[in-house]
Every structure is written in C-alpha cells, then in structure tokens.
Write a protein that holds these residues in place. Structure first.
Motif, PDB file in Angstrom:
ATOM      1  N   LEU A   1     -51.573  -7.631 -44.883  1.00 19.81           N
ATOM      2  CA  LEU A   1     -52.713  -6.130 -44.301  1.00 19.81           C
ATOM      3  C   LEU A   1     -54.218  -6.447 -43.577  1.00 19.81           C
ATOM      4  CD1 LEU A   1     -53.222  -3.083 -45.115  1.00 19.81           C
ATOM      5  CD2 LEU A   1     -54.936  -3.985 -47.168  1.00 19.81           C
TER       6      LEU A   1
ATOM      7  N   LEU B   1     -54.379  -4.231 -39.978  1.00 21.12           N
ATOM      8  CA  LEU B   1     -55.440  -4.016 -39.450  1.00 21.12           C
ATOM      9  C   LEU B   1     -56.206  -4.674 -38.609  1.00 21.12           C
ATOM     10  CD1 LEU B   1     -57.507  -2.690 -42.971  1.00 21.12           C
ATOM     11  CD2 LEU B   1     -55.824  -1.479 -41.183  1.00 21.12           C
TER      12      LEU B   1
ATOM     13  N   LYS C   1     -56.187  -1.199 -48.932  1.00 19.15           N
ATOM     14  CA  LYS C   1     -56.866  -0.723 -47.170  1.00 19.15           C
ATOM     15  C   LYS C   1     -56.821   0.831 -47.382  1.00 19.15           C
ATOM     16  CE  LYS C   1     -53.333   1.043 -43.891  1.00 19.15           C
ATOM     17  NZ  LYS C   1     -51.632   1.745 -43.245  1.00 19.15           N
TER      18      LYS C   1
END
Length: 242
Positions: A191, A195, A163
């Motif tokens: 993830l 995002l 991240k």
C-alpha cells in the motif's frame, strides 16, 4: 490515605526513565509489573532492573494478551485486589508499565480498575516516553510543525481502511504514526508503494532495546515484523521552513 503509584518506564532504554519514575521505584518496598505469560519475563521489569534492588519485594501480575473481555476483566480484578493487599499491609507499592501510562497501556486499565473498585486508594500516575517519540528523536523525524496535525493509531485491520486514513492525512497535512505493525507489514508495504509513501516513511521496532531497528521503510524487506514495531509517515512539509 492509601496510595499506589503507577509509573511508566519508557519504550526500552533505561536511560529514558524519568527522574520521577526512578524516585518512585527507589522509594517503594514492593515493585509490581505485568507479565503476558505465567512465570514469564516482564519487559517493564527488565527496563527498570537497574533500580530494583534486592531488598524490594517483587509482585508479577499476569495480564494475558487476549481479546476475550471476561478474561481481561478477571485479570484486572485479580491484579487490583493483589495490589490492594500489599497497600493494606503498609507496603509502598509501585506498578511498572512500559511506554507511557496513558497510551495503550496496562497501567491505564489498572488505574480505572482501582478507581472503580478501590476508591479508598489514591493512585499516582507518572508519565513516560513513548516508543514513537523516541523513534522520532532517534531518526531526526519531526512529528509536527506549526499547525500540522498528528494522528496516532494502531494499524487498521484492512488495506482499504488504511488507504482512506493516509489519503485523508495527505489532504489535511497530517503526520501519521502507525503502531502495532507486526504481521500487517505484509500488506502495508504494498500500500505504501502504491501511494508513493514508502520513501516517506520511517520504520522502527523494539525501540530502546539492544536489537532495535530504525530505518527507512523502503529498506525493509517484505514479511512479518515484531508486535512492538511502528511506522512514522510524513507526506509533506510546511512552507515556512529553514
């Protein structure tokens, strides 16, 4: 002077071998290549098989896929000694390495082994096409424009570490290539969704082989992927574009 050639053979497609690699194989009398298990097949040999004629001697060398440093050093030492025996007997030896010899390659370790323990032998290195450059070309993905940055790395070990990498890349207009995706896709996929990058990422696996896959990461189901899989992630485009 004793000479050993270490040549890259690209990611999988035999047509991506360089002319220099083909010539090195054709001019050799001994073709050596890595195997991950004793008696197992070699991807590097398979890629170059068209040019490994029956008159050539074959020398498979075992490089186990383990993290134990002593085991790895023993494998490099054994391989270096075996190759030097062939060179010392007057053979023209070429060692095949998948991908490019300077990027996460068995060829790089072997080159350093020979440099340290067999300095009397000149080592010639022949570069090759990387899996991510082949995947980028195949999918019409631009790795870098103008003053953009390009970051190539194995998938980090943790959600939080990746991240940070991706967040930092966004602020610096940095395109990211993530290699060795494998089983980490199970947590990388959530993830990318978090995002809002899942639609900006290209997934590729087994580039150049008959069963290769190249598709948008958003079209890839959850689960584990093969070791030889990767992601191309572009978060923005330069202002000056056609």
């Amino acid at each position: 002077m004793k000479v050993l050639t270490i040549t890259a053979v690209g990611p999988g497609d035999p047509s991506l071998l360089t002319l220099a690699a083909v010539e090195a194989i054709q001019e050799s009398t001994v073709v050596s290549y890595p195997v991950s298990t004793l008696g197992g097949e070699s991807l590097a040999e398979k890629i170059a098989s068209k040019w490994i004629t029956k008159d050539k001697k074959k020398l498979p060398l075992h490089f186990p896929m383990v993290n134990d440093q002593n085991t790895l050093k023993s494998a490099w030492r054994f391989a270096g000694n075996e190759l030097m025996k062939m060179v010392g007997n007057g053979e023209r030896v070429v060692f095949l390495a998948q991908g490019d010899i300077s990027l996460f390659s068995t060829g790089s370790y072997l080159s350093k082994e020979l440099e340290k323990y067999h300095p009397e032998c000149a080592v010639k290195l022949i570069p090759g096409v990387t899996s991510f450059s082949a995947a980028a070309a195949n999918s019409k993905f631009s790795l870098a424009f103008q003053d953009e940055q390009l970051l190539v790395l194995p998938v980090p070990d943790s959600y939080e570490e990746l991240k940070v990498v991706l967040s930092d890349a966004a602020s610096k207009k940095r395109v990211v290539v993530l290699l060795k995706l494998g089983k980490k896709w199970e947590w990388v996929q959530p993830l990318l969704k978090e995002l809002n990058l899942i639609n900006k990422s290209i997934f590729a696996e087994r580039i150049g082989f008959s069963d290769q896959q190249i598709l948008r990461a958003s079209d890839l189901p959850a689960g584990t992927r093969p070791y030889f899989s990767l992601l191309l992630i572009r978060q923005s485009w330069p202002l000056r574009m056609p």
